[in-house]
Design a protein around this motif. Structure first.
Motif, PDB file in Angstrom:
ATOM      1  N   LEU A   3       0.835  -1.196   0.000  1.00 26.24           N
ATOM      2  CA  LEU A   3       0.000   0.000   0.000  1.00 26.24           C
ATOM      3  C   LEU A   3       0.873   1.251   0.000  1.00 26.24           C
ATOM      4  CD1 LEU A   3      -2.567  -1.175   2.702  1.00 26.24           C
ATOM      5  CD2 LEU A   3      -2.951  -1.087   0.225  1.00 26.24           C
ATOM      6  N   ALA A  33      -2.319   5.034   3.599  1.00 24.55           N
ATOM      7  CA  ALA A  33      -3.390   4.040   3.695  1.00 24.55           C
ATOM      8  C   ALA A  33      -3.941   4.017   5.114  1.00 24.55           C
ATOM      9  CB  ALA A  33      -2.865   2.660   3.312  1.00 24.55           C
ATOM     10  N   SER A  34      -5.230   3.820   5.224  1.00 26.02           N
ATOM     11  CA  SER A  34      -5.866   3.809   6.536  1.00 26.02           C
ATOM     12  C   SER A  34      -5.443   2.579   7.339  1.00 26.02           C
ATOM     13  CB  SER A  34      -7.384   3.803   6.388  1.00 26.02           C
ATOM     14  OG  SER A  34      -7.829   2.575   5.834  1.00 26.02           O
ATOM     15  N   THR A  35      -5.607   2.681   8.642  1.00 26.43           N
ATOM     16  CA  THR A  35      -5.308   1.544   9.516  1.00 26.43           C
ATOM     17  C   THR A  35      -6.159   0.342   9.145  1.00 26.43           C
ATOM     18  OG1 THR A  35      -4.744   3.060  11.310  1.00 26.43           O
ATOM     19  CG2 THR A  35      -5.238   0.786  11.914  1.00 26.43           C
ATOM     20  N   MET A  84      -7.435  -0.383   6.185  1.00 30.31           N
ATOM     21  CA  MET A  84      -6.984  -0.948   4.915  1.00 30.31           C
ATOM     22  C   MET A  84      -5.716  -1.779   5.107  1.00 30.31           C
ATOM     23  SD  MET A  84      -6.259   1.135   1.389  1.00 30.31           S
ATOM     24  CE  MET A  84      -7.875   1.917   1.513  1.00 30.31           C
ATOM     25  N   LEU A  85      -4.809  -1.262   5.904  1.00 29.69           N
ATOM     26  CA  LEU A  85      -3.586  -1.995   6.187  1.00 29.69           C
ATOM     27  C   LEU A  85      -3.897  -3.305   6.892  1.00 29.69           C
ATOM     28  CD1 LEU A  85      -0.529  -2.200   6.188  1.00 29.69           C
ATOM     29  CD2 LEU A  85      -0.486  -0.808   8.260  1.00 29.69           C
ATOM     30  N   ASP A 102       3.485   2.114  -6.656  1.00 34.07           N
ATOM     31  CA  ASP A 102       3.795   0.702  -6.440  1.00 34.07           C
ATOM     32  C   ASP A 102       5.312   0.537  -6.299  1.00 34.07           C
ATOM     33  OD1 ASP A 102       4.073  -2.060  -6.518  1.00 34.07           O
ATOM     34  OD2 ASP A 102       2.634  -2.331  -8.150  1.00 34.07           O
ATOM     35  N   ALA A 154      -1.944   5.131  -5.343  1.00 31.23           N
ATOM     36  CA  ALA A 154      -2.100   3.777  -4.826  1.00 31.23           C
ATOM     37  C   ALA A 154      -0.814   2.992  -4.983  1.00 31.23           C
ATOM     38  CB  ALA A 154      -3.237   3.047  -5.538  1.00 31.23           C
ATOM     39  N   SER A 175      -3.585  -1.873  -5.713  1.00 31.66           N
ATOM     40  CA  SER A 175      -4.367  -0.715  -6.154  1.00 31.66           C
ATOM     41  C   SER A 175      -5.865  -0.994  -6.156  1.00 31.66           C
ATOM     42  CB  SER A 175      -3.917  -0.268  -7.549  1.00 31.66           C
ATOM     43  OG  SER A 175      -4.062  -1.323  -8.487  1.00 31.66           O
ATOM     44  N   GLN A 224      -6.697  -0.159  -2.592  1.00 33.26           N
ATOM     45  CA  GLN A 224      -6.445   1.207  -2.137  1.00 33.26           C
ATOM     46  C   GLN A 224      -7.161   2.255  -2.980  1.00 33.26           C
ATOM     47  OE1 GLN A 224      -2.255   2.145  -1.672  1.00 33.26           O
ATOM     48  NE2 GLN A 224      -2.743   3.704  -0.133  1.00 33.26           N
TER      49      GLN A 224
END
Length: 273
Positions: free
Chosen positions: A170, A174-176, A178-179, A225, A251, A255, A258
């Motif tokens: 990511l 990136a949000s917590t 999402m991670l 990336d 992203a 992707s 994200q």
């Protein structure tokens, strides 16, 4: 709103099981999604939700992933034909004669091999942050960078490997949540499945396969990336000028997770061919 999806499975000729997520109208055109080396079908949920209303969407769990049996002991995991055959068995089991085929990262190697060996079954090929493979001969010692992957999962386990490697999939910011989703998917990987997948990465020859693909081709890269840098995807687009290039901004490697709206826009373009 999330489109309802089902976990489905089929038995392989060797007596194993392959598991999938499926949604949509069984009579609609098929969209088939192949995940990468550190993921599984669950991370495709945003794309399943986006396309299931109008298509039959199936996301596989590759051999050794998320309830799918590992490859049989009597086959070479570095042979892309073995993985393509597993895909063919699933499509046969579900009555899919033709599909739009999407391969992300390592999934691109399987997707491309299936496309060139069964071109009548693929209407459009879309490759996202595609792994090109290292082109090693089967049965040779793995390159150090690849052996390090196997050492990681054997030493730290799936969860330990995920905590070390998932953040790289990511882009910063990136949000917590999402991670955590990316890390959880990588932590679900089995040791056997991951080791087999590393051998596919070692022996894969994506560029050689794409030379033989004459159908519609879409290449999707992600601007941030660090695993398959967008420059590599752009070079592929130059090498294969018939390809349509899509770049996902903001992203990283995952992707589709994200920046799902941009990713789905690229797939929508691929579906319009």
């Amino acid at each position: 709103m999330t489109a309802p999806h089902s976990a489905i499975s089929h038995t392989t000729p060797s007596g194993g099981v392959l598991t999938w997520l499926a949604a949509g109208n069984p009579d609609a055109p098929a969209l088939v999604l192949l995940h990468g080396i550190g993921s599984d079908a669950m991370l495709w949920q945003k794309q399943i939700s986006a396309f299931a209303p109008d298509m039959r969407v199936l996301a596989w769990n590759a051999p050794g992933y998320a309830g799918s049996s590992p490859l049989p002991d009597d086959v070479s995991p570095g042979d892309a034909d073995v993985w393509a055959a597993q895909l063919a068995q699933g499509l046969d089991a579900f009555g899919i004669s033709r599909c739009v085929l999407v391969g992300h990262s390592l999934g691109a190697i399987t997707a491309a091999r299936f496309a060139v060996t069964s071109p009548e079954r693929v209407s459009t090929l879309a490759l996202s942050s595609p792994a090109r493979g290292y082109g090693q001969e089967r049965g040779t010692d793995l390159l150090p960078v690849l052996q390090a992957r196997i050492d990681d999962i054997r030493q730290f386990g799936s969860a330990g490997m995920a905590s070390r490697r998932a953040p790289r999939t990511l882009a910063p910011g990136a949000s917590t949540e999402m991670l955590a989703e990316a890390e959880a998917a990588m932590a679900r990987v089995s040791v056997a499945g991951y080791c087999d997948a590393v051998h596919l990465l070692a022996c894969g020859r994506l560029v050689e396969d794409l030379i033989h693909w004459t159908g519609p081709l879409h290449l999707i890269g992600a601007a941030e990336d660090v695993i398959v840098p967008v420059k590599i995807v752009q070079e592929l687009a130059i090498a294969f000028p018939q390809a349509r290039l899509h770049v996902i901004e903001g992203a990283g490697h995952a992707s589709y997770l994200q920046a799902p709206e941009q990713f789905q826009a690229a797939l929508t373009d691929a579906l319009s061919v």
